[in-house]
Scaffold this motif. Structure first.
Motif, PDB file in Angstrom:
ATOM      1  N   HIS A 127       0.815  -1.221   0.000  1.00  0.00           N
ATOM      2  CA  HIS A 127       0.000   0.000   0.000  1.00  0.00           C
ATOM      3  C   HIS A 127       0.850   1.273   0.000  1.00  0.00           C
ATOM      4  O   HIS A 127       0.298   2.377   0.079  1.00  0.00           O
ATOM      5  N   GLY A 128       2.170   1.126  -0.084  1.00  0.00           N
ATOM      6  CA  GLY A 128       3.038   2.295  -0.175  1.00  0.00           C
ATOM      7  C   GLY A 128       2.979   3.204   1.032  1.00  0.00           C
ATOM      8  O   GLY A 128       3.068   4.435   0.898  1.00  0.00           O
ATOM      9  N   LEU A 129       2.867   2.646   2.235  1.00  0.00           N
ATOM     10  CA  LEU A 129       2.651   3.465   3.428  1.00  0.00           C
ATOM     11  C   LEU A 129       3.924   4.124   3.961  1.00  0.00           C
ATOM     12  O   LEU A 129       3.850   5.164   4.636  1.00  0.00           O
ATOM     13  N   TYR A 130       5.080   3.544   3.665  1.00  0.00           N
ATOM     14  CA  TYR A 130       6.312   4.073   4.263  1.00  0.00           C
ATOM     15  C   TYR A 130       6.594   5.507   3.819  1.00  0.00           C
ATOM     16  O   TYR A 130       7.142   6.306   4.601  1.00  0.00           O
ATOM     17  N   ARG A 131       6.208   5.844   2.615  1.00  0.00           N
ATOM     18  CA  ARG A 131       6.513   7.196   2.118  1.00  0.00           C
ATOM     19  C   ARG A 131       5.781   8.285   2.899  1.00  0.00           C
ATOM     20  O   ARG A 131       6.136   9.468   2.800  1.00  0.00           O
ATOM     21  N   PHE A 132       4.769   7.907   3.668  1.00  0.00           N
ATOM     22  CA  PHE A 132       4.009   8.899   4.431  1.00  0.00           C
ATOM     23  C   PHE A 132       4.535   9.065   5.861  1.00  0.00           C
ATOM     24  O   PHE A 132       4.004   9.881   6.626  1.00  0.00           O
ATOM     25  N   VAL A 133       5.558   8.310   6.221  1.00  0.00           N
ATOM     26  CA  VAL A 133       6.069   8.330   7.598  1.00  0.00           C
ATOM     27  C   VAL A 133       7.081   9.458   7.779  1.00  0.00           C
ATOM     28  O   VAL A 133       8.024   9.599   7.000  1.00  0.00           O
ATOM     29  N   ARG A 134       6.901  10.240   8.850  1.00  0.00           N
ATOM     30  CA  ARG A 134       7.896  11.258   9.221  1.00  0.00           C
ATOM     31  C   ARG A 134       9.064  10.556   9.911  1.00  0.00           C
ATOM     32  O   ARG A 134       8.874   9.825  10.886  1.00  0.00           O
ATOM     33  N   ARG A 135      10.279  10.783   9.419  1.00  0.00           N
ATOM     34  CA  ARG A 135      11.444  10.157  10.030  1.00  0.00           C
ATOM     35  C   ARG A 135      12.689  10.939   9.647  1.00  0.00           C
ATOM     36  O   ARG A 135      12.690  11.685   8.666  1.00  0.00           O
ATOM     37  N   ASN A 136      13.743  10.716  10.424  1.00  0.00           N
ATOM     38  CA  ASN A 136      15.068  11.264  10.114  1.00  0.00           C
ATOM     39  C   ASN A 136      16.076  10.136  10.276  1.00  0.00           C
ATOM     40  O   ASN A 136      16.879  10.132  11.210  1.00  0.00           O
ATOM     41  N   ALA A 137      16.008   9.156   9.392  1.00  0.00           N
ATOM     42  CA  ALA A 137      16.866   7.975   9.518  1.00  0.00           C
ATOM     43  C   ALA A 137      17.131   7.405   8.130  1.00  0.00           C
ATOM     44  O   ALA A 137      16.355   6.597   7.622  1.00  0.00           O
ATOM     45  N   ALA A 138      18.246   7.821   7.538  1.00  0.00           N
ATOM     46  CA  ALA A 138      18.580   7.349   6.189  1.00  0.00           C
ATOM     47  C   ALA A 138      18.814   5.841   6.154  1.00  0.00           C
ATOM     48  O   ALA A 138      18.529   5.182   5.153  1.00  0.00           O
ATOM     49  N   SER A 139      19.312   5.275   7.255  1.00  0.00           N
ATOM     50  CA  SER A 139      19.570   3.829   7.285  1.00  0.00           C
ATOM     51  C   SER A 139      18.274   3.038   7.149  1.00  0.00           C
ATOM     52  O   SER A 139      18.252   1.965   6.536  1.00  0.00           O
ATOM     53  N   LEU A 140      17.191   3.562   7.722  1.00  0.00           N
ATOM     54  CA  LEU A 140      15.887   2.906   7.578  1.00  0.00           C
ATOM     55  C   LEU A 140      15.432   2.940   6.125  1.00  0.00           C
ATOM     56  O   LEU A 140      14.898   1.948   5.611  1.00  0.00           O
ATOM     57  N   ASP A 141      15.645   4.072   5.481  1.00  0.00           N
ATOM     58  CA  ASP A 141      15.263   4.192   4.069  1.00  0.00           C
ATOM     59  C   ASP A 141      15.979   3.144   3.232  1.00  0.00           C
ATOM     60  O   ASP A 141      15.382   2.511   2.351  1.00  0.00           O
ATOM     61  N   ASP A 142      17.267   2.930   3.506  1.00  0.00           N
ATOM     62  CA  ASP A 142      18.048   1.951   2.747  1.00  0.00           C
ATOM     63  C   ASP A 142      17.510   0.539   2.955  1.00  0.00           C
ATOM     64  O   ASP A 142      17.396  -0.243   1.999  1.00  0.00           O
ATOM     65  N   LYS A 143      17.166   0.198   4.191  1.00  0.00           N
ATOM     66  CA  LYS A 143      16.644  -1.136   4.485  1.00  0.00           C
ATOM     67  C   LYS A 143      15.295  -1.368   3.810  1.00  0.00           C
ATOM     68  O   LYS A 143      15.030  -2.444   3.273  1.00  0.00           O
ATOM     69  N   VAL A 144      14.437  -0.361   3.851  1.00  0.00           N
ATOM     70  CA  VAL A 144      13.112  -0.494   3.229  1.00  0.00           C
ATOM     71  C   VAL A 144      13.249  -0.607   1.713  1.00  0.00           C
ATOM     72  O   VAL A 144      12.552  -1.405   1.074  1.00  0.00           O
ATOM     73  N   THR A 145      14.158   0.173   1.137  1.00  0.00           N
ATOM     74  CA  THR A 145      14.389   0.101  -0.314  1.00  0.00           C
ATOM     75  C   THR A 145      14.887  -1.287  -0.711  1.00  0.00           C
ATOM     76  O   THR A 145      14.424  -1.867  -1.706  1.00  0.00           O
ATOM     77  N   GLU A 146      15.812  -1.841   0.064  1.00  0.00           N
ATOM     78  CA  GLU A 146      16.352  -3.177  -0.221  1.00  0.00           C
ATOM     79  C   GLU A 146      15.249  -4.237  -0.144  1.00  0.00           C
ATOM     80  O   GLU A 146      15.147  -5.121  -1.000  1.00  0.00           O
ATOM     81  N   PHE A 147      14.420  -4.146   0.886  1.00  0.00           N
ATOM     82  CA  PHE A 147      13.314  -5.101   1.062  1.00  0.00           C
ATOM     83  C   PHE A 147      12.308  -4.962  -0.079  1.00  0.00           C
ATOM     84  O   PHE A 147      11.835  -5.971  -0.632  1.00  0.00           O
ATOM     85  N   THR A 148      11.982  -3.734  -0.445  1.00  0.00           N
ATOM     86  CA  THR A 148      11.022  -3.495  -1.530  1.00  0.00           C
ATOM     87  C   THR A 148      11.536  -4.065  -2.844  1.00  0.00           C
ATOM     88  O   THR A 148      10.791  -4.721  -3.585  1.00  0.00           O
ATOM     89  N   ASP A 149      12.812  -3.824  -3.151  1.00  0.00           N
ATOM     90  CA  ASP A 149      13.400  -4.343  -4.387  1.00  0.00           C
ATOM     91  C   ASP A 149      13.362  -5.864  -4.416  1.00  0.00           C
ATOM     92  O   ASP A 149      13.110  -6.478  -5.463  1.00  0.00           O
ATOM     93  N   ALA A 150      13.619  -6.497  -3.266  1.00  0.00           N
ATOM     94  CA  ALA A 150      13.600  -7.966  -3.203  1.00  0.00           C
ATOM     95  C   ALA A 150      12.207  -8.507  -3.491  1.00  0.00           C
ATOM     96  O   ALA A 150      12.052  -9.510  -4.196  1.00  0.00           O
ATOM     97  N   ILE A 151      11.188  -7.834  -2.976  1.00  0.00           N
ATOM     98  CA  ILE A 151       9.806  -8.270  -3.215  1.00  0.00           C
ATOM     99  C   ILE A 151       9.448  -8.119  -4.691  1.00  0.00           C
ATOM    100  O   ILE A 151       8.825  -9.006  -5.295  1.00  0.00           O
ATOM    101  N   ILE A 152       9.848  -7.001  -5.279  1.00  0.00           N
ATOM    102  CA  ILE A 152       9.526  -6.740  -6.682  1.00  0.00           C
ATOM    103  C   ILE A 152      10.102  -7.827  -7.585  1.00  0.00           C
ATOM    104  O   ILE A 152       9.462  -8.224  -8.581  1.00  0.00           O
ATOM    105  N   HIS A 153      11.264  -8.358  -7.238  1.00  0.00           N
ATOM    106  CA  HIS A 153      11.944  -9.324  -8.099  1.00  0.00           C
ATOM    107  C   HIS A 153      11.633 -10.775  -7.746  1.00  0.00           C
ATOM    108  O   HIS A 153      12.224 -11.683  -8.312  1.00  0.00           O
TER     109      HIS A 153
END
Length: 377
Positions: A127-153
């Motif tokens: 549902h693309g919910l992570y993009r609506f979350v307020r955060r200041n943590a680039a490391s979290l963004d990297d982990k979510v991106t990696e997980f998302t890419d794995a699901i897509i493939h």
């Protein structure tokens, strides 16, 4: 049909407890009507649209979308605490009413499959919910991106962990949003479920678990059934975790990953496939099979496999196209066959063929060959 609405224990206002068993009353006060802050207005309205629910107190949803790394506002941690319990209870009620024939252990597995970190993280991604979350943590963004890419493939949806571990923040978001709704509807569990169920779809069913059982749980169940002792040992090789499955002290399979839990899942999946084939010899398959030659292609393999499953009271084999290659006039097909035995799902891919029928026969042939190589035939 949702069993929440069709059960004698259900009352229109929710689930009723005997007066003697009732917990201290929850304050019966309607949440105040509060608009979101200007900073979060767009995100709040977008998530409301996804939920198909309009909050009376939109600040609840705003809080549910705020990670602790964002220090200028209250984070979702308290809501996550509430949502974990509320969502667990709602799903518990659903499976309890939907499966009156199941025992406690099976109900527990069903509930766990529907509220696991893996399941909820995939809901957040879908549902693309992570993009609506307020955060200041680039490391979290990297982990979510990696997980998302794995699901897509992924070739097919994975029920119990793919190649990348699900980031906990994604599951936290789902639990926090559930809590915000639960609070906003004045702690009405039935209304929470009616609003929230659509977000969780598809709900994991008993049939899903039978087709894709949790590998580690299934491994231990299988070994316990056959009075065998199973151990999983771990070590690291450079950046990778390695898990090895031992049965009665004998090495069966190993798996590796940068995450320990994924390594364990990978090892359990391979071990299950090997053990399901070898332990199937205990049901006397050799008495049911014709003697076949050693070639890859067995004439009438699909029919032989079908007859075998019928005699063993297994579901009939199912086939699916795994891959298509080549131009339309020279297309080749690769098919797989699956058999859902009581000890687990047996699966085998065949070789590429010009016709689907031949590709399915190839998969059936190799399944029979696997039985032979494990001294089953």
């Amino acid at each position: 049909m949702d069993p929440f609405h069709n059960h004698p224990a259900h009352a229109s206002s929710g689930f009723c407890l005997p007066a003697s068993a009732a917990a201290p009353a929850i304050p019966n006060a309607e949440p105040p009507s509060l608009p979101p802050s200007s900073e979060m207005e767009e995100s709040v309205f977008a998530v409301e649209k996804i939920l198909n629910y309009s909050f009376k107190n939109k600040r609840l949803l705003e809080e549910a979308l705020t990670h602790s790394s964002y220090t200028d506002s209250a984070s979702y941690q308290r809501l996550e605490f509430l949502g974990d319990a509320a969502l667990g209870l709602a799903v518990s009620c659903h499976v309890f009413l939907a499966y009156p024939q199941l025992d406690q252990g099976q109900l527990t597995l069903l509930r766990a499959a529907n509220i696991s970190t893996e399941k909820l993280a995939r809901v957040a991604i879908r549902h693309g919910l992570y993009r609506f979350v307020r955060r200041n943590a680039a490391s979290l963004d990297d982990k979510v991106t990696e997980f998302t890419d794995a699901i897509i493939h992924e070739d097919d949806p994975v029920a119990h962990g793919g190649s990348v571990k699900a980031p906990k923040i994604l599951a936290d978001i789902i639990e926090s949003i559930a809590a915000a709704i639960y609070f906003d509807v004045n702690f009405d569990l039935q209304r929470l479920w009616v609003i929230f169920r659509g977000l969780l779809e598809p709900i994991v069913t008993l049939e899903d678990l039978q087709q894709q059982p949790q590998p580690v749980t299934k491994l231990f169940e299988l070994c316990q059934k056959h009075r065998k002792e199973v151990d999983i040992i771990y070590w690291k090789k450079e950046a990778k975790h390695i898990a090895s499955v031992l049965v009665d002290g004998e090495f069966i399979a190993s798996g590796s990953s940068e995450q320990k839990e994924i390594a364990k899942l990978n090892a359990a999946k391979v071990a299950l496939q090997k053990l399901s084939l070898s332990l199937a010899s205990n049901v006397g398959l050799s008495d049911d099979m014709d003697i076949v030659d050693g070639s890859f292609e067995i004439e009438g393999a699909k029919q032989k496999l079908h007859e075998l499953c019928g005699k063993r009271k297994w579901p009939k084999p199912s086939y699916k196209i795994e891959k298509e290659t080549g131009p339309s006039h020279e297309k080749k097909f690769l098919c797989s066959v699956q058999i859902a035995t009581i000890d687990g799902l047996l699966s085998m891919e065949g070789e590429e063929k010009m016709r689907i029928k031949d590709a399915e026969n190839s998969a059936a042939s190799l399944m029979i060959r696997a039985f032979q190589e494990n001294h089953i035939a």
